[in-house]
Design an enzyme around this catalytic site. Structure first.
Site, short mmCIF file in Angstrom:
data_model
loop_
_atom_site.label_atom_id
_atom_site.label_comp_id
_atom_site.label_asym_id
_atom_site.label_seq_id
_atom_site.Cartn_x
_atom_site.Cartn_y
_atom_site.Cartn_z
N GLU A 20 0.87 -1.19 0.00
CA GLU A 20 0.00 0.00 0.00
C GLU A 20 0.90 1.22 0.00
O GLU A 20 1.82 1.33 0.81
CB GLU A 20 -0.93 -0.02 1.22
CG GLU A 20 -1.98 -1.12 1.16
CD GLU A 20 -2.88 -1.06 -0.09
OE1 GLU A 20 -3.12 0.05 -0.60
OE2 GLU A 20 -3.31 -2.13 -0.56
N CYS A 68 -1.10 9.32 3.96
CA CYS A 68 -1.23 8.82 2.58
C CYS A 68 -2.57 9.24 2.00
O CYS A 68 -2.72 9.39 0.80
CB CYS A 68 -1.10 7.30 2.56
SG CYS A 68 -2.22 6.50 3.71
#
Ligand code: NAP
Length: 484
Positions: free
Chosen positions: A251, A285
């Site tokens: 990720e 993020c």
């Protein structure tokens, strides 16, 4: 351990690195303050972690799952007892404000409770067999040994959301935390140790990504690799894990948009974009980095968000201001360079744009909340992850154009829309390319019991993290046909 440096945790013991070397960690709000020294581990240390995990894993898999759950629950309790201490530790090493660090620690606690409970649910499913006198069912088994590699920006939540499901499912692990913020993760391992996790089941090895990270990703005895971090490192880790035929989830970064439509309450939009952009110093993020605003409300939005940015008080995280510093000098420099790029590209600097002035900001890695307007979708500041508190306002003339701009980047992690129009909201959910889509909410902030992950360059798109989906990554299914 004889030296005053914090140790690795390998095979149930706090140990020194084979290298005899350590590295220093400093407070990003006051770099004169040394927080601690950590092991600068070698390939041999990383191998020792994998060997301990490999030896311990079969025994751990045989422990009845609810008993594994009891250890996770005990870990959660110990984290809870130390919540305020962990909050301050996190804030001092990563820079987050206390008001941001505290919910992150709570999240780690909740994650351990959640997967403690889940241990009771994971064994498999029974199906109807086609023949008589036969059973047909599946059995979920652990994958084996997992290498967990985590970034610095959520230094306890991300280790927790990898560790807890991995351990719940009966895997053994080696965690390599980010070198910028290993201390709160180390304390999480203290809690695991005190909670009675068997020796070798959970190992913690600090050191460089290029040596410790590479070693655990490539080790033949590692069956699965769970990585969170930048797209550059993540793609490399993905290639090397798949070359070794390992299960991998990666990720990575984002370039997350919030679309503001004419039906939106502009004040609410400003709050949503402001919180999504400047929260955790933009070092999420899922942070918002592009406000894609319909021209009908662009002027009102611009003046509102400039006001929002200019009213954020910046300061040391432990004093709980509106926004803390960057985690490191290099992250600060990265953001300042992007601000220069924005100016050179012809965007209009509306707020911030540099380091705050004043003696109290002289040494720490502080940056001003920054807003650019007149940004076009082809500019680098509109396309590349900045990982700091910098917002680009892009004006559009229609919903269709907003979605096109939102999707016109390599990343696809989180996206939101602010609108009062029900069909517009639903069309956005359908058409935007992102793993997390929100309506009338900021791009940041995740619930722990639903899947999380991105698409496009934000993710390997292999397995989701969190919630029940996390258990898919850490288990493998066996199908049993039994005649009797
Ligand atoms: P990073 O530089 O990619 O580092 C992530 C981790 O990988 C660190 O532990 C690092 O170790 C390690 N590493 C570095 N090189 C390696 C190699 N060759 N092999 C194996 N491991 C290696 O990322 P970061 O700066 O810590 O974190 C910020 C990035 O993470 C941003 O791009 C952000 O968007 C992303 N992120 C994504 C998510 C998500 O769920 N999508 C969540 C949080 C953050 P060292 O620290 O020792 O270098």
């Amino acid at each position: 351990m004889p030296s005053d440096a914090y140790g690795n945790y390998v095979d149930g013991t706090w140990t020194e690195s084979d290298s005899g070397d350590t590295f220093e960690l400093r407070n990003p709000a006051d770099p004169d303050e040394v927080i601690g020294r950590f092991q600068y581990s070698t390939t041999a240390d990383a191998n020792a972690g994998v060997e301990a995990a490999t030896a311990a894993q079969p025994g751990w898999a045989e422990v009845p799952a609810p008993e594994r759950g009891d250890i996770l629950k005990e870990t959660a309790k110990r984290l809870e007892d130390r919540k305020e201490e962990l909050t301050k530790t996190l804030s001092r090493e990563e820079g987050k404000t206390l008001s941001e660090a505290r919910p992150e620690v709570q999240r780690a606690i909740d994650i351990f409770y959640y997967y403690a409970q889940k241990t009771r649910d994971y064994r498999g499913t029974v199906k109807a067999a086609s023949g008589t006198d036969s059973n047909l069912y599946t059995v979920q088994e652990p994958v084996g040994v997992a290498a967990l590699i985590t970034p610095w920006n959520y230094p306890i939540a991300i280790p927790a959301w990898k560790l807890a499901p991995a351990l719940a499912a009966g895997n053994a692990v080696v965690l390599k935390p980010a070198s910028q913020a290993p201390n709160v993760a180390r304390k999480l391992f203290e809690c695991l140790d005190e909670a009675g996790v068997p020796d070798g089941v959970a190992n913690f090895v600090t050191g460089s990504g290029s040596e410790v990270g590479e070693t655990i990703v490539q080790h033949d005895d590692v069956d699965a690799v769970s990585f969170t971090g930048s797209a550059e490192v993540g793609s490399h880790v993905y290639d090397s894990a798949t070359d070794g035929k390992k299960r991998i989830q990666a990720e990575m970064g984002g370039k997350n948009p919030t679309v503001v439509m004419p039906s939106a309450d502009v004040e609410q939009s400003v709050d949503i974009v402001g919180a999504g952009t400047f929260g955790v110093t933009g070092q999420a993020c899922t942070a918002c980095s592009r406000a894609i605003v319909h021209e009908a409300v662009a002027e009102e939005f611009r003046s509102g968000i400039v006001d929002y940015a200019e009213n954020i008080d910046v300061g040391p995280g432990v004093e709980d201001p509106g926004m803390g510093p960057h985690v490191s000098e290099s992250e600060l420099q990265g953001t300042l360079e992007y601000i220069d790029v924005g100016k050179r590209e012809g965007a209009t600097l509306e707020a911030g744009g540099g380091r705050p002035t004043g003696d109290e900001y002289a040494d720490g890695y502080f940056v001003e909340p920054t807003v650019f307007s007149d940004v076009s979708p082809d500019m680098r500041i509109a396309r590349e992850e900045i990982f700091g508190p910098v917002l680009s306002i892009i004006e559009v003339g229609s919903f269709e154009e907003a979605v096109e701009v939102a999707n016109d980047v390599e990343y696809g992690l989180s996206a939101s829309i602010v609108t009062d129009d029900h069909s517009e909201a639903n069309r956005f959910v359908d058409e935007v390319e992102a793993g997390v889509v929100k309506v009338n909410e900021k791009t940041t902030g995740l619930e722990l019991h639903v899947p999380f992950g991105g698409c496009k360059r934000s993710s390997s798109e292999t397995f989701r993290e969190q919630g029940e989906a996390a258990m898919d990554f850490y288990t493998i299914s066996k199908t049993v046909y039994e005649g009797y």
